[in-house]
Design a protein around this motif. Structure first.
Motif, PDB file in Angstrom:
ATOM      1  N   SER A 163       0.823  -1.212   0.000  1.00 31.23           N
ATOM      2  CA  SER A 163       0.000   0.000   0.000  1.00 31.23           C
ATOM      3  C   SER A 163       0.860   1.266   0.000  1.00 31.23           C
ATOM      4  O   SER A 163       0.495   2.276  -0.600  1.00 31.23           O
ATOM      5  CB  SER A 163      -0.921   0.017   1.231  1.00 31.23           C
ATOM      6  OG  SER A 163      -1.760  -1.122   1.252  1.00 31.23           O
ATOM      7  N   ILE A 221      -3.494   5.095   5.101  1.00 31.91           N
ATOM      8  CA  ILE A 221      -2.140   4.536   5.114  1.00 31.91           C
ATOM      9  C   ILE A 221      -1.559   4.591   6.524  1.00 31.91           C
ATOM     10  O   ILE A 221      -0.902   3.640   6.983  1.00 31.91           O
ATOM     11  CB  ILE A 221      -1.229   5.294   4.130  1.00 31.91           C
ATOM     12  CG1 ILE A 221      -1.696   5.077   2.692  1.00 31.91           C
ATOM     13  CG2 ILE A 221       0.214   4.855   4.282  1.00 31.91           C
ATOM     14  CD1 ILE A 221      -1.559   3.647   2.216  1.00 31.91           C
ATOM     15  N   LYS A 225      -2.889   1.796   8.570  1.00 32.09           N
ATOM     16  CA  LYS A 225      -2.220   0.536   8.234  1.00 32.09           C
ATOM     17  C   LYS A 225      -0.825   0.478   8.842  1.00 32.09           C
ATOM     18  O   LYS A 225      -0.364  -0.588   9.279  1.00 32.09           O
ATOM     19  CB  LYS A 225      -2.139   0.371   6.719  1.00 32.09           C
ATOM     20  CG  LYS A 225      -3.490   0.134   6.048  1.00 32.09           C
ATOM     21  CD  LYS A 225      -3.320  -0.085   4.549  1.00 32.09           C
ATOM     22  CE  LYS A 225      -4.668  -0.347   3.894  1.00 32.09           C
ATOM     23  NZ  LYS A 225      -4.544  -0.597   2.432  1.00 32.09           N
TER      24      LYS A 225
END
Length: 727
Positions: free
Chosen positions: A160, A200, A203
């Motif tokens: 990602s 992000i 994550k």
């Protein structure tokens, strides 16, 4: 566009001229001082008919000669300072760029947190370079289970992170997630960016949490030891993972975990041995023509470093003889008070730019792009017999094949074979016995310049790599003890620059290598002498310097003051301040008395065959950040380091006060003024130590027990010194 240069070198002519004139003036003064010292050894005082004491005079003269020697070799290497300009926009298209293998080294998950190591790995994967031509290898000398687990989690997060960096490259200036999220200001970017950034970041927090949880579990249950474990090699995200739909959104670099085999019965060569293993394993997996080497805490701050390095490696004017491109080490942990020289100003702002005008800078251990052929040799067109290669490089057929097939072209693709046969071959290359009776480890690979290679120094305004500098005295002393031992070990080896260099490289480049390899002992010996002999003589009323009224005193005063003001000018010109100059003066004294001394002693003991000294100091587990930010030295370190430093400070205080009282009573100011000034200078430089003993009450002060023990040592040294001075 193809005919335009990719890089240019600019000479600092004015700086070169100033260096030459400064060196010439001091050299004349040094010659005059030597003449005075030699002639004074045979002089007799006309009033008392006495000669000056021989032992202190000889010792202080020897210290001056050693100091003058190391100063001269340093200044001779500063004859052609310069800087480089690069033009990455002139590089060929991505499909014509060569492959790069990235080597990252870690050794202890307890001292090098896995999350931080993975940030370095992710930053390397996210560099602005074709991902199919990037191959990232992590060497784990601890062989810990937490590191490969962290790499698997890092690879999942990078699926990602890499597309995010590519999409918002104009905003995401650093590709290290920890650095990016810690410096990001709220409201930065448009709504779309903010929304994606939050996803992000969530994550990333999950990634950190999983790794830290696994670390806590592994720490309590693991039975593996750093000195006894098998070889482990794992291609992270191999085959099955790369077929996922998410990965297809962005190409991923190759990511490989390597833990070389370690057994108690086989001696280890630390980072050098780990490098040899990565060279072999990467050769059969990717065999890229260029290699980037990084420490695990030195993350890629600017994603453009690879393209900048290729401006040199692909420039036809210098590429055939170019071994490596060295970038400076810079650090993100430096506070307002740079107590411990975190900028490493002298090597990276003075020495390396000067050596770049010769054959180039020396390898600093991290942050450099090196040509594989420079390390391994080029055997493709030399007609060397296969048996000879196997004798030198081991019995692996796959590895020997890689030696005969260096990728000199523009592309690079890795070996996608994941068969058991290739896995076993890589296991063999990472075994403890592979190097036995071969050339590995027996050849000095640091002598690249002696083999005809050159190097360049690239120092862009934006830091290409950022690491963690010491924020306490203990870490700094551990670091410099290890470095000084390695430097002097090189200087005393059969590859000593003074012996091995002159026949192979220029005298100026020999001076550069000589300075690096011998400066630990050439600093610690004079500093110990200057911190003891003049002070003991001052207390006893023995004059070691000329009278103030004599012309000879002008020589000594000029050399001392020109040294101080020369250093001050150097600091100011390179962006420092008067405060920086003061900190560097103090730190040079502290390092010379302690870590340079112990490092030199260890190297000498190893050289003469005595049992290897154990000066491997432990890393204390305390937080020094608050003291560091307040501008206070943290003296929580080993007594082995602290006691000599405090003892000499106490000795100087006693000698200064006692000598001053003697001068006041005797009235011999002219005779003793030089030693009075030197003693006062050392006391001013030692003020933080005096403050740590007498004023401070915080946890980082010098403990009273250490001050008491040091006082006894100082008194013993004082008595012995007075006895010696009688002869």
């Amino acid at each position: 566009m193809d005919s335009l240069p990719l890089q240019r070198f600019h000479v600092h002519k004015s700086a070169a001229m100033v260096n030459i004139l400064y060196s010439l003036a001091r050299s004349i003064a040094i010659a005059s001082l030597i003449y005075y010292r030699v002639s004074s050894l045979f002089m007799t005082d006309q009033l008392t008919n006495d000669k000056p004491p021989l032992i202190p005079s000889l010792l202080i003269f020897a210290a001056e000669l050693v100091f003058f020697f190391i100063w001269h070799v340093k200044m001779l290497s500063w004859c052609r300072p310069g800087y480089r300009t690069v033009f990455p926009e002139r590089l060929p298209n991505d499909e014509k760029l060569p492959g790069i293998d990235v080597f990252i080294f870690t050794a202890d998950p307890n001292r090098e947190p896995t999350v931080d190591v993975m940030n370095t790995v992710i930053s390397a994967m996210a560099m602005d370079y074709p991902p199919e031509k990037l191959h990232v290898y992590l060497s784990d000398d601890a062989g810990s289970n937490i590191t490969p687990y962290g790499m698997r989690e890092a690879w999942l997060f990078a699926r990602s992170w890499l597309p995010f960096c590519k999409k918002y490259g104009n905003i995401v200036k650093t590709r290290c997630p920890k650095a990016f999220f810690s410096s990001l200001e709220s409201g930065y970017g448009d709504d779309e960016f903010i929304q994606e950034m939050k996803k992000i970041k969530a994550k990333y927090e999950e990634f950190k949490e999983r790794v830290n949880e696994y670390y806590a579990k592994e720490k309590s249950t693991s039975t593996r030891t750093a000195k006894d474990h098998p070889a482990t090699i794992e291609v992270i995200g191999d085959k099955s993972a790369t077929n996922s739909a998410v990965v297809n959104q962005v190409k991923m670099p190759l990511l490989v975990y390597v833990a070389r085999e370690k057994r108690p019965a086989h001696p280890q060569t630390f980072k050098a041995g780990a490098t040899n293993v990565l060279l072999r394993v990467s050769a059969v997996k990717s065999n890229s023509p260029y290699i980037l080497m990084l420490d695990c805490d030195m993350y890629c701050n600017d994603p453009a470093s690879a393209r900048r390095a290729m401006c040199f490696h692909l420039d036809p004017k210098i590429s055939p003889n170019l071994a490596f491109v060295q970038f400076p080490q810079r650090f993100h942990t430096i506070g307002k008070y740079d107590l411990y020289d975190g900028h490493m100003r002298n090597p990276h702002k003075v020495n390396y730019p000067s050596w770049d005008g010769l054959r180039g800078p020396l390898l600093s251990g991290t942050g450099f792009y090196i040509k594989r052929k420079a390390l391994m040799g080029n055997f493709k067109d030399q007609g060397i017999h296969l048996s000879e290669l196997k004798r030198d490089f081991g019995a692996s057929n796959e590895f020997i094949k890689s030696l005969l097939d260096h990728d000199n072209g523009h592309g690079s693709s890795y070996n996608e074979d994941s068969s058991d046969a290739l896995q076993q071959e890589m296991q063999l290359l990472a075994s403890t016995t592979y190097e036995k009776n071969t050339k590995w480890g027996g050849e000095a690979r640091f002598m690249l310049h002696c083999k005809g290679w050159v190097s360049v120094y690239c120092n862009p305004q934006t830091a290409q790599f950022l690491g963690s500098s010491p924020t306490n005295l203990n870490s700094l002393m551990i670091q410099w003890t290890r470095w000084s031992c390695g430097m002097l070990d090189f200087g005393l080896s059969r590859f000593s620059p003074l012996v091995y260099g002159p026949r192979r490289i220029s005298i100026l480049m020999t001076c550069a290598y000589t300075y690096v390899s011998l400066f630990p002992i050439c600093f610690c010996v004079p500093y110990w002498c200057f911190a003891t002999i003049p002070q003991l003589s001052f207390l006893s009323g023995i004059s070691l310097f000329p009278k103030v009224s004599s012309y000879a005193f002008i020589i000594f005063a000029f050399l001392f003051l020109s040294h101080l003001f020369g250093h001050l000018t150097e600091v100011l010109v390179t962006g420092g301040s008067i405060q920086t100059w003061i900190y560097e003066q103090r730190l040079t004294m502290i390092k010379s008395i302690t870590s340079l001394f112990y490092g030199s002693l260890e190297a000498i003991m190893k050289k003469i065959g005595l049992r290897e000294a154990n000066f491997a100091l432990t890393n204390k587990g305390f937080d020094s950040e608050q003291l560091y930010q307040m501008g206070l030295y943290d003296f929580r370190t080993s007594n082995m380091l602290l006691v000599p430093l405090v003892s000499l400070t106490i000795l100087n205080v006693i000698c200064f006060l006692g000598g001053l009282a003697r001068v006041i009573v005797a009235g011999n100011w002219e005779d003793m003024f030089g030693q009075l000034c030197l003693s006062f200078y050392i006391l001013v430089t030692s003020y933080p130590i005096i403050e740590g003993m007498l004023v401070r009450k915080d946890e980082g002060r010098i403990p009273p027990s250490v001050a008491l023990v040091s006082t006894w040592y100082a008194l013993i040294f004082l008595v012995i010194g007075q006895v010696i001075l009688m002869y």
